[in-house]
Motif scaffolding. Structure first.
Motif, PDB file in Angstrom:
ATOM      1  N   ASP A   8      25.135  14.615 -21.410  1.00  0.00           N
ATOM      2  CA  ASP A   8      23.808  14.104 -21.089  1.00  0.00           C
ATOM      3  C   ASP A   8      22.804  14.672 -22.088  1.00  0.00           C
ATOM      4  O   ASP A   8      22.925  15.816 -22.517  1.00  0.00           O
ATOM      5  N   SER A   9      21.781  13.918 -22.444  1.00  0.00           N
ATOM      6  CA  SER A   9      20.790  14.377 -23.418  1.00  0.00           C
ATOM      7  C   SER A   9      19.663  15.188 -22.783  1.00  0.00           C
ATOM      8  O   SER A   9      18.877  15.801 -23.485  1.00  0.00           O
ATOM      9  N   ARG A  10      19.559  15.190 -21.432  1.00  0.00           N
ATOM     10  CA  ARG A  10      18.514  15.976 -20.780  1.00  0.00           C
ATOM     11  C   ARG A  10      18.767  17.455 -21.025  1.00  0.00           C
ATOM     12  O   ARG A  10      19.911  17.892 -21.070  1.00  0.00           O
ATOM     13  N   PRO A  11      17.697  18.254 -21.142  1.00  0.00           N
ATOM     14  CA  PRO A  11      17.880  19.665 -21.490  1.00  0.00           C
ATOM     15  C   PRO A  11      18.498  20.515 -20.385  1.00  0.00           C
ATOM     16  O   PRO A  11      19.200  21.466 -20.668  1.00  0.00           O
ATOM     17  N   ASP A  12      18.247  20.213 -19.132  1.00  0.00           N
ATOM     18  CA  ASP A  12      18.717  21.043 -18.027  1.00  0.00           C
ATOM     19  C   ASP A  12      19.145  20.166 -16.862  1.00  0.00           C
ATOM     20  O   ASP A  12      18.541  19.136 -16.592  1.00  0.00           O
ATOM     21  N   PHE A  13      20.189  20.608 -16.144  1.00  0.00           N
ATOM     22  CA  PHE A  13      20.616  19.917 -14.939  1.00  0.00           C
ATOM     23  C   PHE A  13      19.712  20.338 -13.782  1.00  0.00           C
ATOM     24  O   PHE A  13      19.384  21.514 -13.638  1.00  0.00           O
ATOM     25  N   VAL A  14      19.317  19.370 -12.973  1.00  0.00           N
ATOM     26  CA  VAL A  14      18.543  19.647 -11.765  1.00  0.00           C
ATOM     27  C   VAL A  14      19.401  19.241 -10.582  1.00  0.00           C
ATOM     28  O   VAL A  14      19.768  18.079 -10.438  1.00  0.00           O
ATOM     29  N   GLY A  15      19.746  20.237  -9.759  1.00  0.00           N
ATOM     30  CA  GLY A  15      20.553  19.984  -8.570  1.00  0.00           C
ATOM     31  C   GLY A  15      19.781  20.327  -7.324  1.00  0.00           C
ATOM     32  O   GLY A  15      18.582  20.624  -7.375  1.00  0.00           O
ATOM     33  N   LYS A  16      20.467  20.283  -6.198  1.00  0.00           N
ATOM     34  CA  LYS A  16      19.830  20.524  -4.897  1.00  0.00           C
ATOM     35  C   LYS A  16      20.443  21.739  -4.212  1.00  0.00           C
ATOM     36  O   LYS A  16      21.646  21.960  -4.266  1.00  0.00           O
ATOM     37  N   LEU A  17      19.588  22.494  -3.542  1.00  0.00           N
ATOM     38  CA  LEU A  17      20.011  23.582  -2.682  1.00  0.00           C
ATOM     39  C   LEU A  17      19.056  23.613  -1.502  1.00  0.00           C
ATOM     40  O   LEU A  17      17.846  23.782  -1.697  1.00  0.00           O
TER      41      LEU A  17
END
Length: 155
Positions: free
Chosen positions: A5-14
């Protein structure tokens, strides 16, 4: 083929909240839902692999520097070296999960801080694989930390 993926950071859920995993990108991978009996054997084998990995890291002067940079204490490093223990608050994580076709190979393993990083990736895996049965295949965008220690430096 794996693409990043080209996005800089993964955003997940907690717990319903967004959590950023800095410098973790998603990769397109094919999950292959493994038979639970095969997965159980791999998990059993993993107990020794994990111990050997911890001893190997703690006996490597370059890795010791990385472990300290990540905030792992001298006492934890000694326990890794002597007993093969995982440091408190950390997990040895399969980048591609065992039940989804991953292996116990060192290249598929990362020492990862449990909270929030390991929990966020596990939540993502659970949401992507919900309802899969043994033999099912599914292409997914999955967050995979690079290297063998994550995060590589203490926050």
């Amino acid at each position: 083929m794996v693409t990043t993926d080209s996005r800089p950071d993964f955003v997940g859920k907690l717990k319903g909240e967004d959590v950023i995993l800095p410098n973790v990108k998603t990769e397109k991978v094919t999950f292959n839902k493994r038979n639970p009996i095969d997965t159980a054997q791999l998990r059993k084998d993993f107990n020794m692999v994990r111990k050997d990995l911890m001893k190997s890291m703690a006996n490597n002067p370059e890795k010791i520097k990385e472990l300290k940079k990540a905030g792992i204490s001298d006492n934890d490093i000694e326990d890794m070296m002597e007993y093969g223990l995982v440091p408190d608050g950390w997990q040895v994580h399969h980048k591609i999960p065992l039940d989804q076709g991953g292996t116990n190979d060192v290249e598929n393993l990362v020492l990862i801080k449990n909270h929030p990083y390991h929990k966020v990736i596990t939540n993502e895996q659970n949401s992507l694989t919900k309802g899969m049965k043994p033999g099912d295949r599914k292409k997914v965008d999955f967050p995979i930390p690079k290297g063998d220690i994550y995060p590589p430096k203490k926050e």
